[in-house]
Write an enzyme that holds these catalytic residues in place. Structure first.
Site, PDB file in Angstrom:
ATOM      1  N   GLU A 127       0.846  -1.190   0.000  1.00  0.00           N
ATOM      2  CA  GLU A 127       0.000   0.000   0.000  1.00  0.00           C
ATOM      3  C   GLU A 127       0.884   1.244   0.000  1.00  0.00           C
ATOM      4  O   GLU A 127       2.099   1.150   0.235  1.00  0.00           O
ATOM      5  CB  GLU A 127      -0.907   0.005   1.237  1.00  0.00           C
ATOM      6  CG  GLU A 127      -1.894  -1.144   1.275  1.00  0.00           C
ATOM      7  CD  GLU A 127      -2.860  -1.060   2.449  1.00  0.00           C
ATOM      8  OE1 GLU A 127      -3.747  -1.916   2.528  1.00  0.00           O
ATOM      9  OE2 GLU A 127      -2.717  -0.130   3.291  1.00  0.00           O
ATOM     10  N   GLY A 131       4.660  -0.843   2.755  1.00  0.00           N
ATOM     11  CA  GLY A 131       5.462  -1.604   1.814  1.00  0.00           C
ATOM     12  C   GLY A 131       6.138  -2.747   2.547  1.00  0.00           C
ATOM     13  O   GLY A 131       5.565  -3.813   2.728  1.00  0.00           O
ATOM     14  N   SER A 132       7.367  -2.519   3.006  1.00  0.00           N
ATOM     15  CA  SER A 132       8.068  -3.553   3.772  1.00  0.00           C
ATOM     16  C   SER A 132       7.349  -3.872   5.081  1.00  0.00           C
ATOM     17  O   SER A 132       7.355  -5.008   5.550  1.00  0.00           O
ATOM     18  CB  SER A 132       9.504  -3.100   4.069  1.00  0.00           C
ATOM     19  OG  SER A 132      10.262  -3.024   2.880  1.00  0.00           O
ATOM     20  N   GLY A 242       7.135 -17.495  -2.474  1.00  0.00           N
ATOM     21  CA  GLY A 242       7.370 -16.592  -3.597  1.00  0.00           C
ATOM     22  C   GLY A 242       8.817 -16.182  -3.736  1.00  0.00           C
ATOM     23  O   GLY A 242       9.285 -15.902  -4.855  1.00  0.00           O
ATOM     24  N   ILE A 337      32.162  -5.150 -18.975  1.00  0.00           N
ATOM     25  CA  ILE A 337      32.921  -5.949 -19.941  1.00  0.00           C
ATOM     26  C   ILE A 337      32.589  -5.528 -21.372  1.00  0.00           C
ATOM     27  O   ILE A 337      33.464  -5.500 -22.238  1.00  0.00           O
ATOM     28  CB  ILE A 337      32.629  -7.451 -19.721  1.00  0.00           C
ATOM     29  CG1 ILE A 337      33.286  -7.922 -18.413  1.00  0.00           C
ATOM     30  CG2 ILE A 337      33.120  -8.289 -20.899  1.00  0.00           C
ATOM     31  CD1 ILE A 337      32.877  -9.306 -17.968  1.00  0.00           C
ATOM     32  N   GLY A 339      31.883  -2.580 -22.233  1.00  0.00           N
ATOM     33  CA  GLY A 339      32.342  -1.208 -22.464  1.00  0.00           C
ATOM     34  C   GLY A 339      31.199  -0.332 -22.953  1.00  0.00           C
ATOM     35  O   GLY A 339      30.064  -0.432 -22.471  1.00  0.00           O
ATOM     36  N   GLY A 340      31.476   0.503 -23.937  1.00  0.00           N
ATOM     37  CA  GLY A 340      30.453   1.402 -24.459  1.00  0.00           C
ATOM     38  C   GLY A 340      29.257   0.671 -25.036  1.00  0.00           C
ATOM     39  O   GLY A 340      28.114   1.156 -24.951  1.00  0.00           O
ATOM     40  N   GLU A 363       8.822  -8.235  -3.352  1.00  0.00           N
ATOM     41  CA  GLU A 363       8.598  -9.458  -2.564  1.00  0.00           C
ATOM     42  C   GLU A 363       9.573  -9.558  -1.388  1.00  0.00           C
ATOM     43  O   GLU A 363      10.074 -10.639  -1.060  1.00  0.00           O
ATOM     44  CB  GLU A 363       8.637 -10.692  -3.455  1.00  0.00           C
ATOM     45  CG  GLU A 363       7.459 -10.734  -4.416  1.00  0.00           C
ATOM     46  CD  GLU A 363       7.247 -12.069  -5.082  1.00  0.00           C
ATOM     47  OE1 GLU A 363       7.558 -13.099  -4.462  1.00  0.00           O
ATOM     48  OE2 GLU A 363       6.757 -12.076  -6.229  1.00  0.00           O
TER      49      GLU A 363
END
Length: 380
Positions: A127, A131-132, A242, A337, A339-340, A363
């Protein structure tokens, strides 16, 4: 624990891999960009028996074990976590909850079409102010005799628009706090239900996420799951199961990133040789592989415990926390790894990194999992 998979488990793994590599990959980038729900893929996964994997065939399911579910979730998630989360919610939260705690009438009416994939479901717990901390439910379910009257708002609901059946937690007895919460089965087309706008998310964009509002929604008494006040306990036990699904999803995201990073490192040349021949890159790949294998073992252990009717609270928390944090690390390295090119959508790894982030949040955040684990460590 036997580390050898059965022939059936390997067939399920291969079926999931084949579908993901052949079909899901074709439109994953377009669906991510445009936030398009993977309707045809969900129908195809239902035909494969992947939407109610652990439900008895008597109620429309496939009668598979949780280990098979982990294997399938990993393969689907390697390619598209937005599709796998729809599969996970339907299996782990909706079908599991109804299968384990629903009565026979509820199973026949709701579980059967859900497990067969004829329809899909959604799990409504979070809500705006809960949450947590799920104990403080502000959505109310007022007992009116032969029905309940629901009012309130639920946030961050995956499958909210595409689902036909909702599992909703609401407060009936505020004075009892979390012991006054109930769980209800509610049909989405019930009068008084409305949806907020589609959330424009960072990752898993083709999974539809909305707020859901309830305004004087009448819910028949027979749609309550379990005894009066069972809702919070129901939600926590369902979320325990879950977490295995989300841990497997994180595992798959990381596995997919490693596969792409490895292939790129073997092809791309720098300083006269392939990247894979540079120790700095080779060691990154080695570290990624070790972390993924650790996560896989945690996922399979939690699945094995569940299949053997043993407690899974700590094991599923460990699997979810480690796999989620690991996925974020591995996908970040995969981008590095590349790169660009890693920053470009067509190479997929930037999408995998965006998808990995959510596994640390939904979850039960990684911090919540550490609370569960630390309580177990300190209990004696």
């Amino acid at each position: 624990m036997d580390f050898e998979f059965s022939e059936e488990q390997l067939m399920i793994q291969q079926a999931a891999r084949d579908y993901a590599q052949r079909e899901l990959i074709q439109d994953v980038l377009e669906r991510d960009e445009k936030a398009v729900f993977p309707e045809k893929h969900i129908k195809n996964l239902a035909e494969l028996g992947f939407m109610g994997m652990m439900v008895d065939p008597e109620y429309g399911g496939s009668g598979m074990d949780t280990v098979s579910y982990v294997l399938a979730m990993e393969e689907i998630s390697k390619i598209d976590a937005a599709t796998s989360v729809i599969m996970s919610i339907n299996n782990s939260l909706v079908c599991f909850g109804l299968d384990k705690f629903g009565n026979d009438e509820q199973k026949k009416k709701y579980l059967t079409p859900l497990a067969s994939g004829e329809i899909i479901g959604a799990f409504l717990l979070s809500e705006p102010e809960a949450g947590s901390d799920a104990t403080h439910q502000h959505t109310t379910a007022e007992d009116k005799g032969d029905y309940y009257l629901l009012n309130g708002t639920k946030n961050w609901i995956s499958n909210a628009n595409s689902a036909s059946t909702y599992i909703v937690m609401a407060q009936t007895h505020p004075e009892k706090k979390h012991r006054g919460i109930n769980a209800f089965i509610i049909e989405k087309n019930t009068p008084g239900i409305s949806l907020g706008p589609h959330e424009d998310k960072m990752g898993m964009r083709s999974s539809d996420t909305h707020s859901v509002m309830f305004s004087d929604v009448k819910v028949p008494k027979e749609n309550r799951i379990g005894a009066d006040g069972f809702g919070f306990k129901f939600a926590m036990m369902v979320l325990e199961a879950g977490r295995i699904g989300i841990a497997s999803q994180a595992l798959g995201i990381a596995s997919g990133a490693l596969e792409r990073a490895t292939a790129y490192a073997k092809e791309r040349k720098a300083f006269g040789t392939e990247l894979a021949n540079h120790q700095a890159i080779a060691f990154k790949l080695a570290d990624m592989a070790v972390k993924i294998e650790n996560a896989r073992n945690l996922c399979l252990k939690a699945a094995w415990l569940k299949d053997n009717n043993k407690p899974i609270t700590v094991a599923s928390a460990m699997a979810k926390q480690y796999a989620a944090d690991m996925a974020m690390e591995v996908t970040t390295e995969a981008v590095q790894i590349h790169g660009g090119y890693g920053y470009v959508k067509e190479y997929h790894v930037e999408r995998l990194m965006r998808e990995a982030k959510l596994t640390q949040i939904y979850e039960g955040t990684s911090e919540i999992q550490k609370i569960v684990i630390s309580r177990d460590v300190l209990k004696d």
